[in-house]
Write a protein that holds these residues in place. Structure first.
Motif, mmCIF file in Angstrom:
data_model
loop_
_atom_site.group_PDB
_atom_site.id
_atom_site.type_symbol
_atom_site.label_atom_id
_atom_site.label_comp_id
_atom_site.label_asym_id
_atom_site.label_seq_id
_atom_site.Cartn_x
_atom_site.Cartn_y
_atom_site.Cartn_z
ATOM 1 N N GLU A 47 0.840 -1.189 0.000
ATOM 2 C CA GLU A 47 0.000 0.000 0.000
ATOM 3 C C GLU A 47 0.880 1.245 0.000
ATOM 4 O OE1 GLU A 47 -3.079 2.193 3.051
ATOM 5 O OE2 GLU A 47 -2.589 0.098 3.344
ATOM 6 N N LEU A 48 0.544 2.212 -0.829
ATOM 7 C CA LEU A 48 1.316 3.439 -0.940
ATOM 8 C C LEU A 48 0.388 4.636 -0.913
ATOM 9 C CD1 LEU A 48 3.965 5.023 -1.631
ATOM 10 C CD2 LEU A 48 3.372 4.673 -4.034
ATOM 11 N N VAL A 49 0.701 5.609 -0.077
ATOM 12 C CA VAL A 49 0.017 6.895 -0.061
ATOM 13 C C VAL A 49 1.096 7.945 -0.192
ATOM 14 C CG1 VAL A 49 -1.381 8.500 1.282
ATOM 15 C CG2 VAL A 49 -1.859 6.056 1.396
ATOM 16 N N SER A 50 0.930 8.866 -1.123
ATOM 17 C CA SER A 50 1.921 9.918 -1.286
ATOM 18 C C SER A 50 1.227 11.245 -1.538
ATOM 19 C CB SER A 50 2.879 9.595 -2.438
ATOM 20 O OG SER A 50 2.186 9.614 -3.663
ATOM 21 N N ALA A 51 1.888 12.324 -1.136
ATOM 22 C CA ALA A 51 1.360 13.668 -1.357
ATOM 23 C C ALA A 51 2.502 14.665 -1.265
ATOM 24 C CB ALA A 51 0.282 13.996 -0.332
ATOM 25 N N ASP A 52 2.430 15.703 -2.065
ATOM 26 C CA ASP A 52 3.369 16.812 -1.967
ATOM 27 C C ASP A 52 2.831 17.797 -0.938
ATOM 28 O OD1 ASP A 52 5.353 16.113 -3.850
ATOM 29 O OD2 ASP A 52 4.046 16.742 -5.492
ATOM 30 N N VAL A 53 3.682 18.167 0.013
ATOM 31 C CA VAL A 53 3.316 19.154 1.023
ATOM 32 C C VAL A 53 4.010 20.451 0.641
ATOM 33 C CG1 VAL A 53 3.420 19.768 3.460
ATOM 34 C CG2 VAL A 53 3.054 17.386 2.787
ATOM 35 N N GLU A 54 3.212 21.430 0.279
ATOM 36 C CA GLU A 54 3.716 22.731 -0.136
ATOM 37 C C GLU A 54 3.182 23.773 0.829
ATOM 38 O OE1 GLU A 54 2.191 23.071 -4.081
ATOM 39 O OE2 GLU A 54 3.312 21.350 -4.803
ATOM 40 N N PRO A 55 3.737 24.980 0.819
ATOM 41 C CA PRO A 55 3.182 26.012 1.705
ATOM 42 C C PRO A 55 1.682 26.192 1.448
ATOM 43 C CG PRO A 55 5.263 26.744 0.791
ATOM 44 C CD PRO A 55 4.904 25.460 0.086
ATOM 45 N N GLY A 56 0.894 25.905 2.441
ATOM 46 C CA GLY A 56 -0.541 26.117 2.352
ATOM 47 C C GLY A 56 -1.344 25.055 1.646
ATOM 48 N N ARG A 57 -0.723 23.922 1.267
ATOM 49 C CA ARG A 57 -1.535 22.884 0.627
ATOM 50 C C ARG A 57 -0.854 21.524 0.652
ATOM 51 N NH1 ARG A 57 -1.462 24.314 -5.774
ATOM 52 N NH2 ARG A 57 0.786 24.288 -6.049
#
Length: 194
Positions: A47-57
């Protein structure tokens, strides 16, 4: 996203099914490709969950969240968007967060301990009590329990979401450290507690 091809890209609460195929990316490839602002959760079951964390989002295949100044008149931040096909509307002020995730309540009391963060309350309708510091990520987040220890850039250990525990690795980007305690606890609850 920088993590393609991915055999199993599923939400936190879903089961992955059979083991990854031989041609799916190896753990080292996945984490080696991670950018400095990338959140990754990878389980031993594939199982893989990924996300880019940027300023404000926070942006990923399963998550689109924005962090905005709150319009509640009490200051703080509003966390709004979609996480794992559920609408999110949460206000994070001072040392707490309240709101709705997919029609279920999110209500957290957040304190800063000597070494890290402690959040207690309800995430998506489930009792939660979790801690994050520079050595460990432990406790219950939504329907999942975590017992992870930091190893270099990662937190590694066991996670159970109602069944047998599985080995899991979590990479938290440094960018999250600039968020308010309540917004950080809310985001962790959404990413890890589904």
């Amino acid at each position: 996203m920088r993590l393609f091809p991915v055999l199993c890209l599923l939400s936190l609460g879903a089961a992955c099914g059979p083991a990854p195929a031989a041609d799916s990316p190896a753990r080292e490839d996945i984490f080696g490709a991670a950018g400095p602002g990338e959140f990754i959760l990878l389980t031993a079951t594939g199982e893989l969950v990924s996300a880019d964390v940027e300023p404000g989002r926070v942006l990923g295949p399963d998550v689109t969240l924005g962090v905005y100044p709150s319009d509640s008149g009490r200051g703080g931040q509003a966390v709004r968007g979609i996480a794992f096909n559920q609408a999110v509307s949460v206000t994070a002020t001072g040392q707490g967060a309240t709101g709705i995730v997919g029609g279920m309540p999110l209500e957290l009391s957040v304190t800063r301990a000597e070494t890290g963060l402690h959040a207690r309350g309800v995430v998506a309708g489930a009792l939660s009590d979790y801690r994050l510091d520079d050595r460990q990520l432990t406790g219950v987040i939504g329907r999942c329990s975590y017992d992870l220890t930091r190893s270099g850039r990662y937190y590694e250990g066991a996670r159970s979401c109602g069944g047998q525990p599985h080995q899991v690795t979590v990479l938290l980007p440094r960018g999250l450290s600039s968020w308010s305690d309540a917004a950080l606890a809310t985001t962790l609850g959404l990413l890890l507690g589904a």
